[in-house]
Structure formats: C-alpha cells, structure tokens
Design an enzyme around this catalytic site. Sequence first.
Site, PDB file in Angstrom:
ATOM      1  N   CYS A  76      34.354  68.718  57.577  1.00 40.93           N
ATOM      2  CA  CYS A  76      34.804  68.608  56.189  1.00 40.93           C
ATOM      3  C   CYS A  76      35.637  69.857  55.878  1.00 40.93           C
ATOM      4  O   CYS A  76      35.132  70.980  55.962  1.00 40.93           O
ATOM      5  CB  CYS A  76      33.578  68.554  55.278  1.00 40.93           C
ATOM      6  SG  CYS A  76      33.969  68.546  53.523  1.00 40.93           S
ATOM      7  N   CYS A 190      42.157  66.483  54.923  1.00 44.80           N
ATOM      8  CA  CYS A 190      40.816  66.054  54.504  1.00 44.80           C
ATOM      9  C   CYS A 190      40.400  64.998  55.511  1.00 44.80           C
ATOM     10  O   CYS A 190      41.201  64.118  55.868  1.00 44.80           O
ATOM     11  CB  CYS A 190      40.881  65.451  53.098  1.00 44.80           C
ATOM     12  SG  CYS A 190      39.393  64.544  52.604  1.00 44.80           S
TER      13      CYS A 190
HETATM   14  N1  DGL Z   1      36.053  64.996  53.827  1.00 48.54           N
HETATM   15  C1  DGL Z   1      36.172  66.168  53.058  1.00 48.54           C
HETATM   16  C2  DGL Z   1      37.287  67.087  53.516  1.00 48.54           C
HETATM   17  O1  DGL Z   1      37.632  67.082  54.683  1.00 48.54           O
HETATM   18  C3  DGL Z   1      36.006  66.182  51.586  1.00 48.54           C
HETATM   19  C4  DGL Z   1      36.185  65.001  50.758  1.00 48.54           C
HETATM   20  C5  DGL Z   1      35.468  65.215  49.449  1.00 48.54           C
HETATM   21  O2  DGL Z   1      34.242  65.133  49.468  1.00 48.54           O
HETATM   22  O3  DGL Z   1      36.138  65.489  48.450  1.00 48.54           O
HETATM   23  O4  DGL Z   1      37.803  67.862  52.762  1.00 48.54           O
END
Ligand code: DGL
Length: 267
Positions: A76, A190
Amino acid sequence: MPTPESPIGVFDSGIGGLSVLQALHAELPHQRYVYLADSGHAPYGEREPQHVIDRTMAAAEHLIVRHGIQALVVACNTATAIAIHLLRAEYPQLPLVGLEPAIKPAAQHSRNRRVGVLATRGTLQSEKFRVLHAGLAQQAEFILQPCDGLAGAIERQDEERIATLSAQYTAALGPCGVAPGCIDTVVLGCTHYPLIAPRLRTLLGPDVAMIESGAPVARQTRRILPQVGTEGTPSTRYFTTGQIGALQAAARRWLEADARVENLDLG
Ligand code: DGL
C-alpha cells in the site's frame, strides 16, 4: 522464531495489494503468504495520517504475533508513505518492503520528460513523497493527480463510479501521448489502480506507458528474504476486516479460483 517456511505477510488497506501479491506469487512461487486486507477501515488515502498509522501498526502486530511472518510487504503506497518509518523503528529485525510511486523509473522512461502520477491524496501529501519528488524534479516534470474516491470505488467494485472517476482524473492530467509536450508515462501510484489497468489503458491511449510497482517490489522481497524456499508447497491465506465476499471475489478473479477468505477483527 520465523523460518524460511514461515509465511510472508502482505498488507493493504483493501484489495489493491492483490496486484502486488500476484507479482509475489510469480517471483516467489514456493512461499507461504498471509494476505491481510483492512477493508473495514479503507480507504486510507483520504484519512488522517494517525488513522493510517494506527491501522498499519495493528495489522503488522497481528501478522507478526499470530502468523509468525518472516517478512512483511506493505502493499500500500499510502501506508508506506505515512507509516513505514514507524514500522522499521518498532520491528528493526523484521525484513520489510514498502511501496512508493515508481516515479524514478518513470522519469527514466519518459522521452518527453513529462510524467503523470495517479495516487491517493495521502501519498502525494506525505513528507516521504515530497522528498522523493524533490530529488527527481530536475529529471522530469511530474503532474500529480490525487484520485479521491477511486480506491474506494474499486474496493466496492462500483463500476459506474470507477468509470466516472477514472475518466475525470486521467483527463485532469492533460494531453497524453507520444507527441512532443504530452505526458507519455503515467505512474499508477496506488496498488488499487493496476486492478483497473485495462480501463486506464483505454482512457490514456495505447502509446502511454503505465508504470506500477508490483514486479520490482516482488524482486526486492526476494532480495531481503534471509532464505528463499524453492520446494515448499505454496499457500495463501486471505483475511479481511471488511466483507468476506469482496476480497473473495477479487482474489478469485485475480489470483486463484478457490481462494478462501477469513474474517478478522483487528479492533
Ligand atoms: N492501495 C492503497 C495505496 O496503494 C491505498 C488505497 C486507499 O486505501 O486509499 O495507496
């Protein structure tokens, strides 16, 4: 004490980290994995940093104490940007890999030296990203686009909202293509966004390079493992703090037809 047979923990705010898990399965097919989606508390990208810190620390502690993980992949960008320094301080012995928007490879790739960056607001506003960006500012112009709501829509598989937001945010980048002056390279900053790569490809056009971090993160994970298993029976356990059905559908779609998901209450 963890052994080479201990699982690798993979953590994301939700289903986005599956795009990283897919790359890990390809790079390290004989490992065991525990995937933890904090979908009950997602999205992280528009929340206060303290929320992201609290959730990340709780997830890491759970994976270490309950699953005896040998390494942790923070799949993430938002959690990495806001909390990885705290994880490193708390667990100095734990092999740890985080994700950050791949703006360095993107700058090297871009012929027009114009790079679009799609990411969460939390990632783009973080000090970690500010430092990364400042260090590369001479190499290319980066057009930063926070994508409020997009990870949430992907999380809910809300196709209508995904269509609206992805069209809005790619248009906001400005002209994309290989013609001089156009953005020719776009970073998917993301881990949720690779899950809608075909839609983004249609919106950005066939010539724009889309850069994400799954494969390089998987290679980095291989490098930091004290020992790489080559013969073990691979397995992945999936846990979510949200709806079982959402992670199960996503995991079955992207990874394995018979993925089973368990519910988890992290407080
Ligand atoms: N998947 C996450 C990222 O790579 C975050 C998405 C979220 O929860 O806003 O930033």
